[in-house]
Design a protein around this motif. Structure first.
Motif, PDB file in Angstrom:
ATOM      1  N   ALA A  55       0.843  -1.199   0.000  1.00 11.56           N
ATOM      2  CA  ALA A  55       0.000   0.000   0.000  1.00 11.56           C
ATOM      3  C   ALA A  55       0.878   1.249   0.000  1.00 11.56           C
ATOM      4  N   TYR A  56       1.889   1.248   0.867  1.00  7.62           N
ATOM      5  CA  TYR A  56       2.762   2.420   0.953  1.00  7.62           C
ATOM      6  C   TYR A  56       3.588   2.617  -0.306  1.00  7.62           C
ATOM      7  N   ASP A  57       3.896   1.544  -1.044  1.00  3.85           N
ATOM      8  CA  ASP A  57       4.588   1.696  -2.321  1.00  3.85           C
ATOM      9  C   ASP A  57       3.737   2.544  -3.270  1.00  3.85           C
ATOM     10  N   ALA A  61       4.458   6.430  -4.486  1.00  3.71           N
ATOM     11  CA  ALA A  61       4.610   6.654  -5.927  1.00  3.71           C
ATOM     12  C   ALA A  61       3.633   7.698  -6.460  1.00  3.71           C
ATOM     13  N   ASN A  62       2.644   8.076  -5.658  1.00  2.00           N
ATOM     14  CA  ASN A  62       1.601   8.991  -6.133  1.00  2.00           C
ATOM     15  C   ASN A  62       1.465  10.240  -5.273  1.00  2.00           C
ATOM     16  N   ASP A  63       2.577  10.734  -4.745  1.00  2.00           N
ATOM     17  CA  ASP A  63       2.572  11.947  -3.925  1.00  2.00           C
ATOM     18  C   ASP A  63       1.691  11.820  -2.694  1.00  2.00           C
ATOM     19  N   GLY A  64       1.744  10.659  -2.082  1.00  6.77           N
ATOM     20  CA  GLY A  64       1.012  10.448  -0.838  1.00  6.77           C
ATOM     21  C   GLY A  64      -0.478  10.254  -1.046  1.00  6.77           C
ATOM     22  N   CYS A  65      -1.197  10.147   0.066  1.00  5.01           N
ATOM     23  CA  CYS A  65      -2.645   9.963  -0.021  1.00  5.01           C
ATOM     24  C   CYS A  65      -3.312  11.173  -0.663  1.00  5.01           C
ATOM     25  N   GLU A  66      -2.731  12.362  -0.480  1.00  4.78           N
ATOM     26  CA  GLU A  66      -3.288  13.546  -1.142  1.00  4.78           C
ATOM     27  C   GLU A  66      -3.281  13.350  -2.652  1.00  4.78           C
ATOM     28  N   ILE A  69      -6.044  10.901  -3.725  1.00  2.60           N
ATOM     29  CA  ILE A  69      -7.386  11.495  -3.745  1.00  2.60           C
ATOM     30  C   ILE A  69      -7.499  12.485  -4.894  1.00  2.60           C
ATOM     31  N   ASP A  70      -6.436  13.250  -5.150  1.00  6.12           N
ATOM     32  CA  ASP A  70      -6.454  14.194  -6.267  1.00  6.12           C
ATOM     33  C   ASP A  70      -6.657  13.491  -7.611  1.00  6.12           C
ATOM     34  N   MET A  71      -6.230  12.225  -7.714  1.00  7.28           N
ATOM     35  CA  MET A  71      -6.418  11.466  -8.962  1.00  7.28           C
ATOM     36  C   MET A  71      -7.890  11.354  -9.349  1.00  7.28           C
ATOM     37  N   THR A  72      -8.781  11.443  -8.366  1.00 10.75           N
ATOM     38  CA  THR A  72     -10.212  11.307  -8.651  1.00 10.75           C
ATOM     39  C   THR A  72     -10.797  12.566  -9.271  1.00 10.75           C
TER      40      THR A  72
END
Length: 124
Positions: A55-57, A61-66, A69-72
């Motif tokens: 999960a942390y990988d 790789a996606n600038d954290g959980c922020e 969420i921004d991907m949505t």
């Protein structure tokens, strides 16, 4: 209505279990955002890992959980309301209006909004 979706989601979280790569904190928030009619990004991640490290990988790789969420594509907001999502100590959480709810390995955890003030919110 959004109220119904919040209640439905919390019921699902409490009835089900946290499974890395299937129904963990990150994917549970993603499922909720998708259920609210926004872009579903969970398919990119679901089934690609089976532990916390995996999960942390993805998170790293996606600038954290922020970043996840921004991907949505949902917008950030400074005026959180019931149904929005946020991060509590880096973990995705659902705003109920008076609390923030997280789906963790040990179960569903609810934090009183008066006791913790997240820094970033997204309008769902």
């Amino acid at each position: 209505t959004m109220t119904d979706l919040v209640e439905q989601t919390l019921h699902q979280w409490r009835q089900g279990s946290h499974v890395w790569g299937e129904s963990d904190c990150m994917l549970s928030v993603g499922d909720y955002i998708a259920a609210a009619g926004h872009k579903d990004v969970t398919g990119v991640f679901r089934g690609t890992y089976d532990d916390e490290e995996g999960a942390y990988d993805h998170i790293d790789a996606n600038d954290g959980c922020e970043g996840l969420i921004d991907m949505t594509g949902i917008p950030r907001t400074d005026e959180p309301q019931r149904g929005d999502v946020t991060l509590v100590q880096g973990i995705g959480a659902l705003c109920t209006g008076h609390s923030y709810v997280l789906r963790l390995e040990r179960g569903v955890v609810e934090i009183n909004a008066r006791l913790y003030q997240p820094e970033v919110f997204w309008r769902v």
